[in-house]
Design a protein around this motif. Structure first.
Motif, PDB file in Angstrom:
ATOM      1  N   LEU A  72      29.193  -8.776  82.374  1.00 57.19           N
ATOM      2  CA  LEU A  72      29.545 -10.304  82.300  1.00 57.19           C
ATOM      3  C   LEU A  72      31.094 -10.414  82.796  1.00 57.19           C
ATOM      4  CD1 LEU A  72      28.198 -10.118  78.541  1.00 57.19           C
ATOM      5  CD2 LEU A  72      27.593 -11.678  80.127  1.00 57.19           C
ATOM      6  N   PHE A  73      32.217  -9.368  82.801  1.00 55.93           N
ATOM      7  CA  PHE A  73      33.671  -9.216  83.098  1.00 55.93           C
ATOM      8  C   PHE A  73      33.664  -9.549  84.504  1.00 55.93           C
ATOM      9  CE2 PHE A  73      36.493  -7.206  85.482  1.00 55.93           C
ATOM     10  CZ  PHE A  73      37.780  -7.807  84.632  1.00 55.93           C
ATOM     11  N   PHE A  74      32.841  -9.014  85.634  1.00 56.39           N
ATOM     12  CA  PHE A  74      32.819  -9.612  86.744  1.00 56.39           C
ATOM     13  C   PHE A  74      32.913 -11.279  87.212  1.00 56.39           C
ATOM     14  CE2 PHE A  74      32.103  -4.848  87.396  1.00 56.39           C
ATOM     15  CZ  PHE A  74      33.496  -5.498  87.995  1.00 56.39           C
ATOM     16  N   TYR A  75      31.751 -11.822  85.903  1.00 54.49           N
ATOM     17  CA  TYR A  75      30.999 -12.590  86.621  1.00 54.49           C
ATOM     18  C   TYR A  75      32.497 -13.810  85.921  1.00 54.49           C
ATOM     19  CZ  TYR A  75      29.695 -17.450  84.849  1.00 54.49           C
ATOM     20  OH  TYR A  75      29.317 -18.714  84.192  1.00 54.49           O
ATOM     21  N   ASP A  76      32.960 -13.402  84.619  1.00 53.25           N
ATOM     22  CA  ASP A  76      34.159 -13.988  83.991  1.00 53.25           C
ATOM     23  C   ASP A  76      35.613 -14.023  84.620  1.00 53.25           C
ATOM     24  OD1 ASP A  76      32.351 -14.775  81.875  1.00 53.25           O
ATOM     25  OD2 ASP A  76      32.707 -13.585  80.697  1.00 53.25           O
ATOM     26  N   LEU A  77      35.551 -13.133  85.696  1.00 56.95           N
ATOM     27  CA  LEU A  77      37.072 -12.993  86.140  1.00 56.95           C
ATOM     28  C   LEU A  77      36.468 -14.144  87.595  1.00 56.95           C
ATOM     29  CD1 LEU A  77      39.488 -12.296  86.864  1.00 56.95           C
ATOM     30  CD2 LEU A  77      38.377  -9.882  87.851  1.00 56.95           C
ATOM     31  N   GLY A  78      35.630 -13.821  88.156  1.00 61.10           N
ATOM     32  CA  GLY A  78      34.861 -14.524  89.167  1.00 61.10           C
ATOM     33  C   GLY A  78      34.771 -16.076  88.986  1.00 61.10           C
ATOM     34  N   PHE A  79      34.741 -15.810  87.790  1.00 61.49           N
ATOM     35  CA  PHE A  79      34.506 -17.548  87.873  1.00 61.49           C
ATOM     36  C   PHE A  79      36.120 -18.080  87.616  1.00 61.49           C
ATOM     37  CE2 PHE A  79      34.519 -20.819  84.038  1.00 61.49           C
ATOM     38  CZ  PHE A  79      34.101 -22.204  84.961  1.00 61.49           C
ATOM     39  N   GLU A  80      37.034 -17.338  86.696  1.00 64.14           N
ATOM     40  CA  GLU A  80      37.889 -17.970  86.529  1.00 64.14           C
ATOM     41  C   GLU A  80      39.118 -17.894  87.758  1.00 64.14           C
ATOM     42  OE1 GLU A  80      41.016 -19.210  84.086  1.00 64.14           O
ATOM     43  OE2 GLU A  80      39.228 -18.849  83.178  1.00 64.14           O
ATOM     44  N   ILE A  81      38.897 -16.630  89.086  1.00 61.94           N
ATOM     45  CA  ILE A  81      40.070 -16.955  90.126  1.00 61.94           C
ATOM     46  C   ILE A  81      38.555 -17.996  90.604  1.00 61.94           C
ATOM     47  CG2 ILE A  81      40.146 -15.980  92.281  1.00 61.94           C
ATOM     48  CD1 ILE A  81      39.287 -13.381  90.985  1.00 61.94           C
ATOM     49  N   GLN A  82      38.045 -18.610  90.229  1.00 64.24           N
ATOM     50  CA  GLN A  82      37.579 -19.911  91.632  1.00 64.24           C
ATOM     51  C   GLN A  82      37.948 -21.344  90.779  1.00 64.24           C
ATOM     52  OE1 GLN A  82      33.753 -20.083  93.119  1.00 64.24           O
ATOM     53  NE2 GLN A  82      33.217 -17.660  91.979  1.00 64.24           N
ATOM     54  N   GLN A  83      38.235 -21.064  89.451  1.00 64.36           N
ATOM     55  CA  GLN A  83      38.084 -22.643  88.726  1.00 64.36           C
ATOM     56  C   GLN A  83      40.889 -22.389  88.650  1.00 64.36           C
ATOM     57  OE1 GLN A  83      35.882 -23.961  87.547  1.00 64.36           O
ATOM     58  NE2 GLN A  83      37.275 -24.320  85.362  1.00 64.36           N
ATOM     59  N   GLU A  84      40.996 -20.880  88.963  1.00 62.10           N
ATOM     60  CA  GLU A  84      42.534 -20.753  89.201  1.00 62.10           C
ATOM     61  C   GLU A  84      42.747 -21.918  90.765  1.00 62.10           C
ATOM     62  OE1 GLU A  84      46.391 -20.764  88.475  1.00 62.10           O
ATOM     63  OE2 GLU A  84      44.802 -20.441  87.216  1.00 62.10           O
ATOM     64  N   ALA A  85      41.684 -21.486  91.496  1.00 62.73           N
ATOM     65  CA  ALA A  85      41.871 -21.315  92.846  1.00 62.73           C
ATOM     66  C   ALA A  85      41.780 -23.175  92.781  1.00 62.73           C
ATOM     67  CB  ALA A  85      40.597 -20.973  93.580  1.00 62.73           C
ATOM     68  N   SER A  86      41.190 -23.712  92.060  1.00 63.89           N
ATOM     69  CA  SER A  86      40.371 -24.805  92.646  1.00 63.89           C
ATOM     70  C   SER A  86      41.606 -25.738  92.031  1.00 63.89           C
ATOM     71  CB  SER A  86      39.379 -25.034  91.609  1.00 63.89           C
ATOM     72  OG  SER A  86      38.786 -26.716  91.522  1.00 63.89           O
ATOM     73  N   ARG A  87      42.046 -25.187  90.828  1.00 68.02           N
ATOM     74  CA  ARG A  87      43.717 -26.145  90.363  1.00 68.02           C
ATOM     75  C   ARG A  87      44.544 -26.169  92.089  1.00 68.02           C
ATOM     76  NH1 ARG A  87      41.857 -23.981  85.795  1.00 68.02           N
ATOM     77  NH2 ARG A  87      42.644 -22.053  85.922  1.00 68.02           N
ATOM     78  N   ARG A  88      44.864 -25.316  91.719  1.00 70.81           N
ATOM     79  CA  ARG A  88      45.802 -24.956  93.777  1.00 70.81           C
ATOM     80  C   ARG A  88      45.504 -25.691  94.888  1.00 70.81           C
ATOM     81  NH1 ARG A  88      48.811 -20.185  92.143  1.00 70.81           N
ATOM     82  NH2 ARG A  88      48.560 -19.417  89.841  1.00 70.81           N
ATOM     83  N   GLY A  89      44.225 -26.183  95.159  1.00 72.15           N
ATOM     84  CA  GLY A  89      43.991 -26.893  96.513  1.00 72.15           C
ATOM     85  C   GLY A  89      42.836 -26.030  97.479  1.00 72.15           C
ATOM     86  N   LEU A  90      42.214 -25.194  96.480  1.00 71.31           N
ATOM     87  CA  LEU A  90      41.825 -24.038  97.588  1.00 71.31           C
ATOM     88  C   LEU A  90      40.826 -23.685  97.361  1.00 71.31           C
ATOM     89  CD1 LEU A  90      44.506 -21.023  97.156  1.00 71.31           C
ATOM     90  CD2 LEU A  90      44.369 -22.405  98.929  1.00 71.31           C
ATOM     91  N   ALA A 286      43.644 -13.839  86.819  1.00 67.99           N
ATOM     92  CA  ALA A 286      43.153 -14.590  87.857  1.00 67.99           C
ATOM     93  C   ALA A 286      44.471 -15.579  88.304  1.00 67.99           C
ATOM     94  CB  ALA A 286      42.449 -15.557  86.828  1.00 67.99           C
ATOM     95  N   LYS A 287      45.373 -15.855  87.961  1.00 70.78           N
ATOM     96  CA  LYS A 287      46.627 -16.234  87.296  1.00 70.78           C
ATOM     97  C   LYS A 287      47.278 -15.649  88.715  1.00 70.78           C
ATOM     98  CE  LYS A 287      50.277 -19.034  85.976  1.00 70.78           C
ATOM     99  NZ  LYS A 287      51.515 -18.982  86.408  1.00 70.78           N
TER     100      LYS A 287
END
Length: 325
Positions: A72-90, A286-287
Motif C-alpha cells: 500500500l505504501f508504494f501505491y499511495d506514494l505513487g498516487f500522491e506524486i501523480q496528483q502533485e505532478a498534475s497540480r503543476r501541469g506535468l 511527493a511535494k
C-alpha cells in the motif's frame, strides 16, 4: 546532426538548461547562457524543425521507475506524486520493468524528469550507460545516492527510536521488534531506544520475519508468561502476517498488546482498532520530490541536492498506557 542533447552533454548541464539558454528563457544565469550559445556555435548547431520544437517546449513529463513490490505504501506514494505532478501541469509515466529498460525507454521519448525508488541498489553497467545519456533531472527516493542526481532519504533509525520512546512513555518496558534484522536502520533504531530507556531487552523479543521458524518463534514469545506488552512492526506487510497470528492467539489490541507499525499510510487508520504509525509523510515526500525536480538553478546555487526526511509518529488507539494488567 548536432542536437541539444549533444550540447548539454558537452556543457555538463541538462538539455532543459540548453533549451532555456538558446531560447533566452529565465532560469539560467547569463554566464551559463553565453557559454552554451558559444558552444552551440562551435559545434555548428542548426536546429531542425523537430529539434526546435523540442527546444521550445516546456518540460512536462516525469518518468517514474517504481519497484515491483506489492504494498500500500508504494501505491499511495505513487498516487500522491501523480496528483502533485498534475497540480503543476506535468504528466507522469510509470514503469515497473527493470531499471535499465525503463531508463532506455525514457531516454527514447525525451522524458524531462525521472523519479527512481530503490532503497538498496547495485547499479548495472547497462543502467550507468543509459544514465549517462539522460540529460534531464533525476531524483532517487528511498536510500541511495549517485553522482549527477538528487536524492531524498528517510530517517528510519529515528522513526524506530521515536516508536520505542513513545511506548516507554506509556509505561511499557518489555517491547518486541518484529521484522527484518537485516534492515539495519530500523533494527538499530529499536535497539537504541531500548538502550536509551534501559528497558527489558531480551533476545527472544526480536523475531525476524526471514527466519524459517518465524511463526513458531512468534507464538512462543507471545505465549510465554513474560510476553511483551508492546510491539514495533517494521512494515505493513509484516503487520498482516503478525495480525493473523495475534488473532489465532486471541490477543487483543490494545488491551493486551500495544502496537506501533512502520508505514504512515492512511489505510492503517481504518482497522477495527486504528493503528499508531511511524514513517515519512507521503504528502511531504511527493511535494518535496516535485519541488526539487522543477526548481530553477543558477551558477550560485547547489546543483544536486541530498535531503533526509524525518518520520512522524501518529498516535492512535492501538497504543495505551501499561499498568501491568
Amino acid at each position: 546532426m548536432v542536437t541539444i542533447k549533444d550540447i548539454a552533454k558537452a556543457a555538463g548541464v541538462t538539455y532543459v538548461t540548453v533549451s532555456r539558454a538558446l531560447n533566452d528563457e529565465p532560469g539560467v544565469s547569463e554566464q551559463t547562457r553565453q557559454a552554451i550559445k558559444a558552444l552551440a556555435e562551435q559545434m555548428d548547431y542548426v536546429p531542425s524543425l523537430a529539434a526546435k520544437k523540442l527546444a521550445q517546449r516546456q518540460p512536462d513529463t516525469i518518468g517514474m521507475i517504481w519497484p515491483r513490490i506489492k504494498g500500500l505504501f508504494f501505491y499511495d506514494l505513487g498516487f500522491e506524486i501523480q496528483q502533485e505532478a498534475s497540480r503543476r501541469g506535468l504528466q507522469v509515466i510509470m514503469s515497473m520493468v527493470s531499471a535499465e529498460e525503463a531508463l532506455r525507454t525514457f531516454n527514447r521519448y525525451f522524458v524531462d524528469y525521472i523519479v527512481y525508488w530503490r532503497p538498496v541498489w547495485n547499479p548495472t553497467l547497462e543502467f550507468l550507460q543509459e544514465k549517462e545519456k539522460f540529460r534531464g533531472e533525476m531524483l532517487l527516493l528511498g536510500g541511495w545516492k549517485t553522482d549527477r542526481a538528487h536524492s531524498i532519504t528517510i530517517d528510519r533509525t529515528g522513526a524506530f527510536l521515536d516508536a520505542v520512546r513513545h511506548l516507554a512513555e506509556l509505561g511499557h518496558s518489555s517491547i518486541a521488534f518484529v521484522g527484518q534484522q537485516r534492515d539495519l536502520d530500523k533494527y538499530n533504531g529499536y535497539m537504541q531506544g531500548m538502550a536509551e530507556g534501559k528497558l527489558d531487552y531480551r533476545q527472544e523479543l526480536v523475531v525476524d520475519t526471514y527466519d524459517p521458524a518465524f511463526e513458531t518463534r512468534f507464538k512462543r514469545m507471545m505465549s510465554a508468561p513474560d510476553r511483551p506488552s508492546a510491539m514495533v512492526i517494521d512494515s505493513q506487510g509484516t503487520l498482516f502476517r503478525t495480525n493473523r497470528l495475534l488473532r489465532q492467539l486471541d490477543i487483543r489490541i490494545p488491551e493486551q498488546l500495544s502496537l506501533v507499525v512502520y508505514d504512515d499510510i492512511p489505510e492503517l487508520d481504518f482497522f477495527d482498532v486504528p493503528l499508531t504509525t511511524i514513517g515519512p509523510s507521503i504528502e511531504q515526500m511527493a511535494k518535496r520530490t516535485l519541488d526539487i525536480l522543477t526548481r530553477e538553478t543558477t551558477d550560485d546555487g547547489e546543483r544536486w541536492l541530498d535531503e533526509e526526511i524525518r518520520c512522524r509518529l501518529t498516535a492512535r488507539s492501538s497504543t495505551i498506557p501499561w499498568e501491568g494488567k
